[in-house]
Scaffold this active site. Structure first.
Site: not given
Ligand code: IMP
Length: 423
Positions: A15, A18, A42-43, A225
């Site tokens: 977040d 990007k 999510g962008h 991420q």
């Molecule tokens: P997962 O990727 O859904 O397995 O989540 C694992 C961890 O990564 C959790 O803490 C999510 O909140 C975090 N996470 C996954 N994708 C994002 C993102 O795009 N932005 C921020 N946090 C993310």
């Protein structure tokens, strides 16, 4: 001069903004490739007042004439992908096999991955706070060699055979361990093979298509991420299930034969995190409210309120090294407008002692802050570095000096034109 192939990588916990930087840089490249993650990302991009939220498709799709890729390292929920394609088309954006190409090696997210994500999270003593999109269980199947790939979706016989094997393994776990209903082979096959018919034209052999033109291509590798969510280098186990750092860009994009010339590291002017796990500069009380309201810090994917804290330069320095960042992008500087004092973490202490190297465990470290003055007025109207108040320029200079790297771009607002650059 040959154009540079570059990767855009998040340096914090995701977040970082990007999407907007990628949208801006994609003007000058031919190909925008995602290389990991799935619709956990999510962008948000705002173009001419219209807001677009992307979870899977690179935001570069908004620019005519660009080719967007979902590389083999990406996990694809076909339901989500199709609905994203359709909603873009409805908004008048052209999306077709000519500008969106999907690797046949992408692993597919199935409903049992989403369910397992939720059930496993419920089981954990220490929650990760996953997005519950099935990302982790899908990568588990990939390395466990029972995953189902995009190429299987267009081969009904192979698809049904691998799916049947998976259900034979997984249904008893759902039924006996969790008391949950299992999945029915025929219904699931029918649903997915239908997705396959829609997606077939988009599937492309990247090596055959891109290798002959590799020298002429200019590629932007789009990270999702952030570095501290990386499965190896992040705050394990509070991480995502893929390798998010620059070193994975070529491998996961399906373009391993394309050189990577530059790495743009993106950091917010402060820090946020969604989900669980350590966060040394985390704030509570009035400053948390300030960042959350001002920065609209709510997850683009799950809508969860983000945890917020001051900028952590110790963490950023580490991320700069891991990704071999060549240029820095600082986003959301405007969110700091109106603060009288700004704190920046420039060291850690544990049990009263200063830490001289990066700790192997972030939990329990206490940040040491350097205080900087805030600035009068706002920065969102600035269109060049010279327009910024002196205190904002000092803030940027302090970051550059600590990280020993140039801040090349600063974003000061949501709009496309609110990006300042310095040579
Ligand atoms: P997962 O990727 O859904 O397995 O989540 C694992 C961890 O990564 C959790 O803490 C999510 O909140 C975090 N996470 C996954 N994708 C994002 C993102 O795009 N932005 C921020 N946090 C993310």
């Amino acid at each position: 001069m040959r154009k540079r192939n570059l990767a855009v990588i998040g340096l914090q916990w995701g977040d970082e903004g990007k999407g907007k930087i990628i949208d801006s840089l994609s003007r000058d490249v031919d190909v925008i490739a995602r290389f990991q993650g799935g619709n956990n990302a999510g962008h948000t991009v705002v173009v001419r007042g219209e807001k677009f939220v992307f979870h899977l498709i690179p935001s570069g799709i908004l620019r005519p004439g660009k080719t967007c890729l979902l590389g083999n390292g990406v996990v694809v929920d076909p339901r989500v992908l199709i609905s994203e394609i359709e909603s873009l088309q409805k908004a008048g954006i052209s999306v077709g096999p000519e500008n969106l190409k999907i690797s046949p090696f992408c692993h597919l997210i199935l409903p049992y991955h989403r369910l397992m994500d939720t059930l496993r999270e419920g089981d954990r003593d220490k929650k990760i706070g996953t997005t519950k999109r099935g990302i982790g269980p899908c990568y588990v199947d990939k390395v466990n060699r029972c995953g189902i790939r995009m190429r299987d979706l267009i081969c009904p016989e192979r698809f049904s055979q691998v799916l049947a094997e998976n259900l034979r393994q997984k249904n008893p776990i759902f039924e006996k361990v969790y008391g949950h209903e299992g999945y029915e082979l025929d219904a699931l096959s029918r649903e997915y093979l239908e997705y396959g018919r829609t997606l077939e034209p988009f599937i492309c052999d990247f090596t055959e298509y891109f290798f002959p033109r590799r020298e002429k291509l200019c590629v932007l590798f789009e990270g999702a991420q952030g570095t501290f969510l990386d499965v190896d280098y992040g705050t394990y186990p509070f991480v995502t299930s893929s390798s998010v750092i620059a070193a994975n860009a070529r491998l996961g994009s399906g373009l391993p034969f394309v050189r990577l010339d530059a790495v743009l590291g993106v950091a917010k002017a402060y820090t946020t995190r969604v989900g669980e796990g350590p966060f040394p500069t985390e704030l509570s009380g009035k400053f948390l409210d300030f960042f959350r309201q001002r920065g609209v810090e709510f997850g683009a994917t799950t809508g969860r309120p983000r945890r917020c804290g001051w900028l952590d330069l110790v963490l950023l320095k580490r991320a700069v090294q891991i990704n071999h960042v060549t240029e820095l992008v600082l986003t959301k500087l405007d969110v700091l407008d109106g603060l009288e004092k700004i704190q920046v973490c420039t060291g850690y202490r544990r049990e009263g002692k200063k830490l001289h190297s990066f700790p192997d465990e972030l939990r329990g470290v206490l940040p040491q802050y350097t205080e900087m003055p805030g600035w009068p007025g706002g920065v969102s109207g600035a269109r060049s570095f010279r327009d910024l108040p002196a205190q904002a320029r000092d803030y940027i200079r302090m970051i550059e000096e600590y990280l020993e790297i140039k801040v090349r771009y600063v974003s000061v607002g949501e709009k496309r034109e609110a990006i300042l650059s310095q040579e």
